[in-house]
Motif scaffolding. Structure first.
Motif, short mmCIF file in Angstrom:
data_model
loop_
_atom_site.label_atom_id
_atom_site.label_comp_id
_atom_site.label_asym_id
_atom_site.label_seq_id
_atom_site.Cartn_x
_atom_site.Cartn_y
_atom_site.Cartn_z
N LEU A 86 0.86 -1.18 0.00
CA LEU A 86 0.00 0.00 0.00
C LEU A 86 0.90 1.23 0.00
CD1 LEU A 86 -3.17 0.66 2.13
CD2 LEU A 86 -1.30 2.31 2.18
N VAL A 87 0.46 2.28 -0.72
CA VAL A 87 1.22 3.53 -0.82
C VAL A 87 0.33 4.68 -0.37
CG1 VAL A 87 2.33 5.17 -2.40
CG2 VAL A 87 2.68 2.71 -2.71
N CYS A 88 0.89 5.58 0.41
CA CYS A 88 0.22 6.84 0.74
C CYS A 88 1.18 7.96 0.38
CB CYS A 88 -0.13 6.89 2.22
SG CYS A 88 -1.10 8.35 2.69
N THR A 89 0.74 8.90 -0.43
CA THR A 89 1.64 9.91 -0.98
C THR A 89 0.95 11.25 -1.09
OG1 THR A 89 3.06 10.47 -2.87
CG2 THR A 89 1.02 9.29 -3.34
N THR A 90 1.73 12.26 -1.34
CA THR A 90 1.17 13.55 -1.74
C THR A 90 0.71 13.46 -3.18
OG1 THR A 90 3.34 14.33 -2.47
CG2 THR A 90 2.71 14.82 -0.19
N GLY A 91 -0.26 14.29 -3.53
CA GLY A 91 -0.71 14.32 -4.92
C GLY A 91 0.38 14.79 -5.87
N ALA A 92 1.27 15.64 -5.39
CA ALA A 92 2.33 16.18 -6.24
C ALA A 92 3.23 15.06 -6.77
CB ALA A 92 3.16 17.20 -5.46
N ASN A 93 3.50 14.05 -5.96
CA ASN A 93 4.36 12.97 -6.43
C ASN A 93 3.72 12.19 -7.56
OD1 ASN A 93 6.94 12.85 -5.08
ND2 ASN A 93 5.82 12.51 -3.18
N LEU A 94 2.41 12.06 -7.56
CA LEU A 94 1.72 11.37 -8.65
C LEU A 94 1.66 12.24 -9.90
CD1 LEU A 94 -1.23 9.85 -6.58
CD2 LEU A 94 0.93 8.74 -7.23
N TYR A 95 1.42 13.52 -9.70
CA TYR A 95 1.32 14.46 -10.82
C TYR A 95 2.65 14.57 -11.55
CZ TYR A 95 0.81 19.10 -13.05
OH TYR A 95 0.78 20.14 -13.93
N HIS A 96 3.73 14.83 -10.82
CA HIS A 96 5.03 15.01 -11.47
C HIS A 96 5.57 13.71 -12.04
CE1 HIS A 96 5.36 19.19 -10.45
NE2 HIS A 96 5.25 18.95 -9.16
#
Length: 375
Positions: A86-96
């Motif tokens: 499972l991954v929990c991240t900021t949206g910025a990491n997915l966007y970039h």
């Protein structure tokens, strides 16, 4: 020669000469003996244990990790080898991270520049990473186009949202021949790994949601159900503690919202629903945050235990590596994969309904028991 004092019980610190022929694991074992190096060695040993003993492993990601392409170098191999569930991240990491899948290039730059000149040339800088502003604009157009599609026009959780985005990126990457260079979104989709985002509104993907909501009004029906999101996260944690090895490990890269969002499942279960979940059993953190400020980013596992976020076992099975993730984490991943370590991934997205049903049933039973009159 004097005898060793009776209160010294640690093993002797004796390094081995570095030959250049040793494995990453041997290098950690024989040369990373003390201070910050020892923290890195302990992180490797704890993560190795979590893999060998089949823990459910959750990973949090904050900071500018994907612009440095940590997804393709480190995260994707861990996911593909079943290590991260499972991954929990900021949206910025997915966007970039999506920039490269869309054919854009992020380049090595320098922090020793005049940022006023960069702004005039429409160059974006993330410390020593450069890319043109058009990369942002065209990535925005891509996500805005996806968000208009019928399959997005209903309420959903962030893992469901990212599952849809991942499926779309798989198609884009297949068309571009990027099967060996997947994004984090598409890799998680393929391996059925949930991606949570605790603050989705704090990222550029959601900025396009804001735009579409204004432009399309009631015709745009996409919504993120944050109540269901928190509950779904807790359901996966509850499922992990009740199935398989019954053990959980957390790998925290950075701090911030992803760290807190991942750790808050246990207080929700224990303090709100009064279900004993026990918390994480192994805690591995890499961050430059300091503990004495009282902030969550620098909070060690032992302090988290007072909140019920980590188990009593975790107090002894934790390590805090003080440093930059990009300096430490690739070494750990290299050492793990060089040893051929892997496990069967949980594929938690396929278990979503079962996990929710288990938590629902136990919450109802607990509520019924508490409402029953005392004899």
């Amino acid at each position: 020669m004097t005898d060793k004092p009776a209160d010294i019980t640690g093993k002797p610190l004796q390094a081995q000469p570095i030959t250049g022929q040793e494995s990453g694991a041997d290098l950690l074992r024989n040369a990373y003996l003390a201070f910050g190096g020892r923290e890195v060695r302990l992180a490797f040993e704890l993560l190795e244990r979590a893999i060998r003993e089949d823990y459910t492993i959750m990973l949090t990601l904050s900071g500018a990790m994907t612009p440095a392409d940590l997804a393709r170098s480190c995260l994707n191999p861990l996911i593909e080898n079943g290590i991260v569930d499972l991954v929990c991240t900021t949206g910025a990491n997915l966007y970039h991270d999506a920039h490269r899948s869309l054919g854009f290039v992020l380049e090595e730059g320098s922090p020793r520049v005049d940022d006023r000149e960069l702004r005039q040339d429409r160059i974006i800088r993330i410390y020593d990473i450069f890319f043109h502003e058009d990369v942002l604009l065209q990535t925005d157009q891509f996500f805005a186009r996806l968000l208009r599609a019928p399959e997005f026009q209903h309420a959903m959780t962030t893992p469901q949202f990212h599952q849809l985005l991942g499926r779309c990126l798989v198609e884009v990457e297949d068309q571009r021949g990027l099967q060996d260079h997947r994004s984090l979104l598409s890799t998680c989709f393929i391996n059925q790994v949930p991606i949570f985002c605790g603050a989705p509104q704090d990222g550029s993907i959601f900025l396009n949601v804001v735009k579409l909501a204004r432009e399309l009004g009631d015709a745009f029906r996409f919504r993120l159900d944050l109540t269901e999101d928190v509950y779904e996260f807790a359901a996966y944690q509850y499922w992990a503690k009740a199935t398989g090895s019954g053990k959980m490990a957390v790998v925290i890269l950075g701090g911030g919202v992803p760290k807190n969002y991942t750790l808050q499942g246990e207080p929700l279960l224990g303090q709100i629903f009064f279900l004993d979940a026990g918390g994480f059993d192994i805690d591995i953190q890499i961050s430059d945050a300091n503990v004495h400020t009282g902030g969550l980013s620098g909070c060690p596992a032992s302090e988290g235990h007072t909140w019920g976020k980590t188990s009593a076992e975790c107090v002894d099975n934790s390590v805090y590596c003080h440093g930059d993730v990009t300096q430490i984490f690739p070494l750990l991943v290299h050492a793990l994969l060089q040893r051929g370590l892997r496990k069967d991934g949980r594929r938690l997205l396929t278990l979503r309904e079962q996990a929710l049903a288990r938590l629902d049933a136990d919450c109802r039973a607990n509520q019924a028991a508490s409402a029953a009159p005392a004899e």
